[in-house]
Design a protein around this motif. Structure first.
Motif, PDB file in Angstrom:
ATOM      1  N   LEU A 149       0.819  -1.213   0.000  1.00 21.39           N
ATOM      2  CA  LEU A 149       0.000   0.000   0.000  1.00 21.39           C
ATOM      3  C   LEU A 149       0.851   1.261   0.000  1.00 21.39           C
ATOM      4  CD1 LEU A 149      -2.908  -0.995   2.434  1.00 21.39           C
ATOM      5  CD2 LEU A 149      -2.828  -1.111  -0.068  1.00 21.39           C
ATOM      6  N   ALA A 150       2.044   1.194   0.577  1.00 18.34           N
ATOM      7  CA  ALA A 150       2.944   2.351   0.558  1.00 18.34           C
ATOM      8  C   ALA A 150       3.376   2.669  -0.874  1.00 18.34           C
ATOM      9  CB  ALA A 150       4.163   2.090   1.436  1.00 18.34           C
ATOM     10  N   ILE A 151       3.613   1.611  -1.661  1.00 20.35           N
ATOM     11  CA  ILE A 151       3.970   1.822  -3.072  1.00 20.35           C
ATOM     12  C   ILE A 151       2.800   2.473  -3.812  1.00 20.35           C
ATOM     13  CG2 ILE A 151       4.534   0.650  -5.241  1.00 20.35           C
ATOM     14  CD1 ILE A 151       6.002  -1.468  -3.529  1.00 20.35           C
ATOM     15  N   PHE A 152       1.578   1.986  -3.519  1.00 19.22           N
ATOM     16  CA  PHE A 152       0.389   2.602  -4.126  1.00 19.22           C
ATOM     17  C   PHE A 152       0.261   4.063  -3.705  1.00 19.22           C
ATOM     18  CE2 PHE A 152      -3.768   2.927  -5.905  1.00 19.22           C
ATOM     19  CZ  PHE A 152      -4.470   3.746  -5.044  1.00 19.22           C
ATOM     20  N   GLU A 153       0.501   4.350  -2.416  1.00 19.99           N
ATOM     21  CA  GLU A 153       0.407   5.719  -1.924  1.00 19.99           C
ATOM     22  C   GLU A 153       1.411   6.617  -2.634  1.00 19.99           C
ATOM     23  OE1 GLU A 153      -1.397   7.680  -0.275  1.00 19.99           O
ATOM     24  OE2 GLU A 153       0.034   9.320  -0.001  1.00 19.99           O
ATOM     25  N   HIS A 154       2.619   6.109  -2.850  1.00 17.85           N
ATOM     26  CA  HIS A 154       3.618   6.916  -3.559  1.00 17.85           C
ATOM     27  C   HIS A 154       3.186   7.177  -5.001  1.00 17.85           C
ATOM     28  CE1 HIS A 154       7.387   8.569  -4.932  1.00 17.85           C
ATOM     29  NE2 HIS A 154       7.467   7.633  -5.869  1.00 17.85           N
ATOM     30  N   ASP A 155       2.673   6.144  -5.670  1.00 24.63           N
ATOM     31  CA  ASP A 155       2.206   6.335  -7.053  1.00 24.63           C
ATOM     32  C   ASP A 155       1.041   7.324  -7.114  1.00 24.63           C
ATOM     33  OD1 ASP A 155       4.100   4.538  -7.897  1.00 24.63           O
ATOM     34  OD2 ASP A 155       2.723   2.849  -8.071  1.00 24.63           O
ATOM     35  N   ASP A 156       0.132   7.228  -6.121  1.00 21.19           N
ATOM     36  CA  ASP A 156      -1.002   8.144  -6.064  1.00 21.19           C
ATOM     37  C   ASP A 156      -0.524   9.568  -5.825  1.00 21.19           C
ATOM     38  OD1 ASP A 156      -4.089   8.362  -4.144  1.00 21.19           O
ATOM     39  OD2 ASP A 156      -3.771   8.402  -6.304  1.00 21.19           O
ATOM     40  N   TRP A 157       0.467   9.708  -4.948  1.00 21.10           N
ATOM     41  CA  TRP A 157       1.067  11.021  -4.672  1.00 21.10           C
ATOM     42  C   TRP A 157       1.687  11.590  -5.942  1.00 21.10           C
ATOM     43  CZ3 TRP A 157       6.163  12.726  -5.026  1.00 21.10           C
ATOM     44  CH2 TRP A 157       6.458  13.944  -4.416  1.00 21.10           C
ATOM     45  N   CYS A 158       2.375  10.742  -6.718  1.00 28.64           N
ATOM     46  CA  CYS A 158       2.982  11.202  -7.969  1.00 28.64           C
ATOM     47  C   CYS A 158       1.909  11.680  -8.951  1.00 28.64           C
ATOM     48  CB  CYS A 158       3.797  10.084  -8.605  1.00 28.64           C
ATOM     49  SG  CYS A 158       5.348   9.707  -7.742  1.00 28.64           S
ATOM     50  N   LYS A 202      14.807  19.972  -4.621  1.00 33.66           N
ATOM     51  CA  LYS A 202      13.430  20.382  -4.388  1.00 33.66           C
ATOM     52  C   LYS A 202      13.300  21.903  -4.391  1.00 33.66           C
ATOM     53  CE  LYS A 202       9.523  19.834  -1.223  1.00 33.66           C
ATOM     54  NZ  LYS A 202       9.015  19.238   0.028  1.00 33.66           N
ATOM     55  N   ASP A 203      12.280  22.384  -5.105  1.00 36.89           N
ATOM     56  CA  ASP A 203      11.979  23.814  -5.151  1.00 36.89           C
ATOM     57  C   ASP A 203      10.458  23.944  -5.198  1.00 36.89           C
ATOM     58  OD1 ASP A 203      13.346  26.664  -6.948  1.00 36.89           O
ATOM     59  OD2 ASP A 203      11.528  26.489  -5.746  1.00 36.89           O
ATOM     60  N   ALA A 204       9.842  24.166  -4.024  1.00 34.99           N
ATOM     61  CA  ALA A 204       8.378  24.213  -3.948  1.00 34.99           C
ATOM     62  C   ALA A 204       7.804  25.348  -4.774  1.00 34.99           C
ATOM     63  CB  ALA A 204       7.941  24.332  -2.495  1.00 34.99           C
ATOM     64  N   ASP A 205       8.511  26.493  -4.809  1.00 32.80           N
ATOM     65  CA  ASP A 205       8.005  27.633  -5.573  1.00 32.80           C
ATOM     66  C   ASP A 205       7.913  27.311  -7.063  1.00 32.80           C
ATOM     67  OD1 ASP A 205       7.791  29.137  -3.282  1.00 32.80           O
ATOM     68  OD2 ASP A 205       9.810  29.996  -3.472  1.00 32.80           O
ATOM     69  N   LYS A 206       8.880  26.533  -7.568  1.00 35.10           N
ATOM     70  CA  LYS A 206       8.885  26.171  -8.983  1.00 35.10           C
ATOM     71  C   LYS A 206       8.216  24.822  -9.239  1.00 35.10           C
ATOM     72  CE  LYS A 206      13.107  28.770 -10.047  1.00 35.10           C
ATOM     73  NZ  LYS A 206      14.493  28.688 -10.561  1.00 35.10           N
ATOM     74  N   LYS A 207       7.677  24.220  -8.175  1.00 36.54           N
ATOM     75  CA  LYS A 207       7.003  22.923  -8.271  1.00 36.54           C
ATOM     76  C   LYS A 207       7.935  21.846  -8.827  1.00 36.54           C
ATOM     77  CE  LYS A 207       2.153  24.281  -8.448  1.00 36.54           C
ATOM     78  NZ  LYS A 207       0.874  24.076  -9.106  1.00 36.54           N
ATOM     79  N   ILE A 208       9.089  21.753  -8.237  1.00 34.69           N
ATOM     80  CA  ILE A 208      10.075  20.748  -8.621  1.00 34.69           C
ATOM     81  C   ILE A 208      10.328  19.842  -7.424  1.00 34.69           C
ATOM     82  CG2 ILE A 208      12.490  20.363  -9.284  1.00 34.69           C
ATOM     83  CD1 ILE A 208      12.351  23.022 -10.807  1.00 34.69           C
ATOM     84  N   SER A 209      10.319  18.531  -7.663  1.00 37.18           N
ATOM     85  CA  SER A 209      10.547  17.576  -6.582  1.00 37.18           C
ATOM     86  C   SER A 209      11.477  16.457  -7.041  1.00 37.18           C
ATOM     87  CB  SER A 209       9.225  16.969  -6.107  1.00 37.18           C
ATOM     88  OG  SER A 209       9.467  15.917  -5.190  1.00 37.18           O
ATOM     89  N   PRO A 210      12.433  16.064  -6.198  1.00 36.69           N
ATOM     90  CA  PRO A 210      13.309  14.931  -6.537  1.00 36.69           C
ATOM     91  C   PRO A 210      12.648  13.583  -6.279  1.00 36.69           C
ATOM     92  CG  PRO A 210      13.934  15.842  -4.423  1.00 36.69           C
ATOM     93  CD  PRO A 210      12.833  16.719  -4.944  1.00 36.69           C
ATOM     94  N   TYR A 211      11.414  13.590  -5.722  1.00 36.08           N
ATOM     95  CA  TYR A 211      10.765  12.343  -5.349  1.00 36.08           C
ATOM     96  C   TYR A 211       9.748  11.858  -6.370  1.00 36.08           C
ATOM     97  CZ  TYR A 211      12.712  14.262  -1.079  1.00 36.08           C
ATOM     98  OH  TYR A 211      13.558  14.826  -0.161  1.00 36.08           O
ATOM     99  N   LEU A 212       9.650  12.565  -7.492  1.00 35.90           N
ATOM    100  CA  LEU A 212       8.784  12.109  -8.576  1.00 35.90           C
ATOM    101  C   LEU A 212       9.518  11.041  -9.395  1.00 35.90           C
ATOM    102  CD1 LEU A 212       7.121  15.459  -9.680  1.00 35.90           C
ATOM    103  CD2 LEU A 212       5.935  13.434  -8.835  1.00 35.90           C
ATOM    104  N   THR A 240      14.861   6.958  -1.113  1.00 41.67           N
ATOM    105  CA  THR A 240      15.645   6.529   0.044  1.00 41.67           C
ATOM    106  C   THR A 240      14.704   5.922   1.085  1.00 41.67           C
ATOM    107  OG1 THR A 240      15.417   8.638   1.198  1.00 41.67           O
ATOM    108  CG2 THR A 240      17.272   8.418  -0.356  1.00 41.67           C
ATOM    109  N   GLU A 241      15.265   5.168   2.029  1.00 43.60           N
ATOM    110  CA  GLU A 241      14.448   4.575   3.073  1.00 43.60           C
ATOM    111  C   GLU A 241      13.770   5.643   3.925  1.00 43.60           C
ATOM    112  OE1 GLU A 241      14.263   1.133   1.800  1.00 43.60           O
ATOM    113  OE2 GLU A 241      13.586   1.296   3.889  1.00 43.60           O
ATOM    114  N   GLU A 242      14.451   6.763   4.148  1.00 39.98           N
ATOM    115  CA  GLU A 242      13.877   7.854   4.946  1.00 39.98           C
ATOM    116  C   GLU A 242      12.610   8.402   4.272  1.00 39.98           C
ATOM    117  OE1 GLU A 242      16.237  11.388   5.152  1.00 39.98           O
ATOM    118  OE2 GLU A 242      15.161  12.182   6.883  1.00 39.98           O
ATOM    119  N   ILE A 243      12.650   8.559   2.947  1.00 39.50           N
ATOM    120  CA  ILE A 243      11.499   9.092   2.222  1.00 39.50           C
ATOM    121  C   ILE A 243      10.400   8.040   2.116  1.00 39.50           C
ATOM    122  CG2 ILE A 243      10.700  10.052   0.031  1.00 39.50           C
ATOM    123  CD1 ILE A 243      12.416  11.925   1.759  1.00 39.50           C
ATOM    124  N   LYS A 244      10.773   6.772   1.960  1.00 31.90           N
ATOM    125  CA  LYS A 244       9.761   5.711   1.894  1.00 31.90           C
ATOM    126  C   LYS A 244       8.923   5.661   3.171  1.00 31.90           C
ATOM    127  CE  LYS A 244      12.107   2.583  -1.344  1.00 31.90           C
ATOM    128  NZ  LYS A 244      12.773   1.269  -1.513  1.00 31.90           N
TER     129      LYS A 244
END
Length: 610
Positions: A542-551, A565-575, A582-586
């Motif tokens: 379900l965590a994998i599904f949650e990440h895909d849904d987030w993407c 990451k740059d929130a103002d420019k809507k850029i994310s390294p997690y897409l 990383t395990e921390e982000i998972k």
């Protein structure tokens, strides 16, 4: 993102808006709707447009859930179908799937949302129109309209009626699509034999009366209405065409109700004879069928149907029917005044003016230019619209023809004494509009549960940040990003609209996640044992599904991948795919999954095996 100034006008509308259930029962309905609108205005796409439909229909669909209650009284309903949203989904899928099979077809999902927002803007800016709408409501026998705490007339009455009229005015468009598909197929086929061949087609009903009937649940449905309008006793008030015929004859002096009934009863057949389909006619009937059934089933007061909903549905019919029928023989009506039917006046105006960001689906329309940028100037006495096309070639006489049409149909000067002006400007650039093809069917969930879960999810997220930060401090290994997250902790009320919607999206996805592992929501009284935790494999799945849904959410709201990451420019390294995290982000995806059983328990429900 389009360059426009619509947002400032919409903001003004919401600044002055007070929702009854927010001040009376402590809900966040205005906040929920505004968050979806802000996200759409920042990035227009089918994804963000659908969020507005979802928010509005969850708030204003008549259901078993008493949305006005906010107490701890036992509540037995766990889920319910969102009928209005199902209709929107059907329209969306037909448009996206069948466009290449017909010549002319443009987006109606984003279009309907922009019509809705343009109407809010005009209402906020034009005092003449606001007065016409208020006077129209107050002069009717309807006394259940939305009022402020001090008893004054509330702008929520306009939001409610206009939302139904504008958001659902094209809901019957698939009928027109089917007719166009059939016509193109037949003509393309016969012309492949010989270019001199030609054939016309029409959509027929085996039993139109079945479609043109509100399911009868309560035989006293119309009693109160006929006390106010005795002549309606002779009509079939379970028949949509009779209902709107009465509405038209009431609003337009000199129009005989029986003449309108006769025309509407035969309209589906005359459409076939004339070779066209009026989708507004079918949209009107669908809304009356839907709300007529829901109000009989759930509402204590049937006036909720016969005044606001019939008003909205009639406007949906009139947005094409007025100029195509009522301005011609035998009715011969003049330009429509805002005082006669405020919603119909505004719907015709906004429907014609809304040309920007309309994606082309039809074969011929894909080859044409479309308006991407625009500028509005809305005043008490004047309305100015400036369009910018993809290449500046919008067709000879584009602005003149549109202006002439609106002046022929509407009494523009009654709302804007200095008139309406439409101009076209040479374009500077073009922004493409992405489409979303997510066909996942979400289980139904109550609005009150979505709202409460969204707030709790954010609180759990804050606790995760605090825990990770304190653990990192103890280990002497605090990253700059984790420190920034800890220092930026906010309550749900303080969040930006897109982050509120992220929590709402996550709350709404819980039933889907449960269904994926053979579980579902149930009342605490359900005899099945509660599931208090998931297995490690279920959490990971379900965590994998949650990440895909987030993407999907991020990409649908304009975000893109970037190493920093740059929130103002809507850029994310997690897409990136799950394996690229990383395990921390998972853990930020695993934690919300682990929390589901306790989240559900905290709102008085439980997770059980299906």
């Amino acid at each position: 993102m389009t360059d426009n100034n619509l947002k400032e006008y919409v903001d003004k509308f919401f600044d002055e808006l007070v929702l009854y259930d927010d001040y009376k029962n402590g809900h966040y309905y205005k906040d929920l709707l505004k968050a979806s609108i802000d996200t759409f205005l920042e990035y227009e796409s089918p994804y963000t447009a659908f969020e507005i439909f979802r928010a509005f229909s969850m708030i204003y669909q008549i259901t078993a859930e008493d949305k006005s209650e906010n107490n701890d009284v036992s509540f037995t309903v766990v889920k319910e179908q969102n009928v209005l949203l199902d209709l929107v989904n059907a329209m969306k899928k037909y448009e996206e799937s069948t466009g290449d099979l017909i010549d002319k077809q443009r987006d109606h999902l984003i279009h309907s949302v922009n019509v809705f927002l343009l109407g809010l803007a005009i209402y906020a800016q034009n005092r003449k129109y606001r007065k016409c709408f208020k006077d129209y409501v107050l002069k009717s026998p309807y006394d259940k309209y939305y009022m402020l705490e001090n008893g004054d007339f509330s702008n929520e009455e306009f939001l409610y009626r206009w939302g139904v009229a504008s958001l659902f005015h094209d809901i019957g468009y698939p009928v027109e699509i089917i007719g166009k598909q059939l016509k193109k197929f037949i003509n393309d086929s016969v012309k492949s034999i010989s270019p001199t061949y030609g054939a016309d087609t029409a959509i027929d009903f085996k039993d139109f009366n079945e479609f043109n009937t509100i399911v009868k649940l309560d035989y006293d449905f119309a009693d109160e209405f006929t006390k106010s309008y005795p002549e309606a006793k002779f009509l079939n008030l379970f028949k949509p065409t009779d209902i709107v015929a009465h509405k038209i004859s009431t609003d337009f002096e000199g129009v005989n109700v029986n003449d309108v009934i006769k025309h509407l009863d035969n309209f589906v057949y005359s459409m076939g004879d004339l070779g066209f389909i009026d989708h507004g006619f079918f949209s009107c009937i669908l809304i009356l069928d839907t709300y007529g059934y829901l109000i009989q089933k759930y509402a204590k007061n049937h006036d909720f149907f016969f005044y606001p909903i019939v008003d909205s549905a009639s406007a949906i019919l009139l947005h094409n029917y007025y100029r195509n029928v009522l301005q011609n023989n035998p009715f011969n009506l003049k330009q429509l005044l805002p005082s006669q039917s405020p919603l119909a006046f505004l719907l015709i105006l906004c429907d014609e003016l809304q040309e920007w960001s309309r994606q082309a689906y039809g074969v011929i329309d894909k080859q044409k230019d479309y308006v991407n940028e625009y500028e509005l100037e809305i005043y008490d006495d004047e309305l100015k619209v400036k369009y910018v096309g993809k290449s500046g070639n919008l067709g000879k006489g584009f602005s003149d023809n549109k202006q002439a049409l609106l002046y022929n149909v509407l009494s523009i000067d009654s709302a804007f004494s200095n008139g309406l002006s439409i101009n076209v400007e040479v374009p500077q650039h073009c922004t493409s509009i992405e489409t979303s093809n997510d066909d996942l069917k979400e289980p139904d969930i109550l609005l009150r549960n979505v709202e409460r879960l969204a707030v709790l999810i954010h609180e759990y997220y804050n606790e995760t940040i605090r825990r990770q930060y304190l653990e990192a401090v103890d280990n002497g290994d605090v990253s700059d990003e984790l420190k920034a997250k800890f220092e930026g902790i906010q309550s749900f009320d303080e969040l930006l609209p897109n982050y509120k919607l992220a929590n709402i999206r996550q709350a709404r996805s819980i039933p889907t996640k449960l269904a994926m592992i053979g579980c579902e929501l149930a009342n605490e009284t359900d005899e099945r044992p509660a599931i208090t935790e998931f297995t490690p494999s279920e959490v990971e799945y379900l965590a994998i599904f949650e990440h895909d849904d987030w993407c999907r959410e991020k990409e649908g709201t304009g975000w893109s991948y970037g190493e920093v990451k740059d929130a103002d420019k809507k850029i994310s390294p997690y897409l990136v795919p799950w394996d690229g995290l990383t395990e921390e982000i998972k853990e930020f995806d695993r934690d919300p999954v682990r929390n589901i059983p306790s989240l559900i328990q905290s709102i008085g429900l439980k997770v059980v095996k299906s």
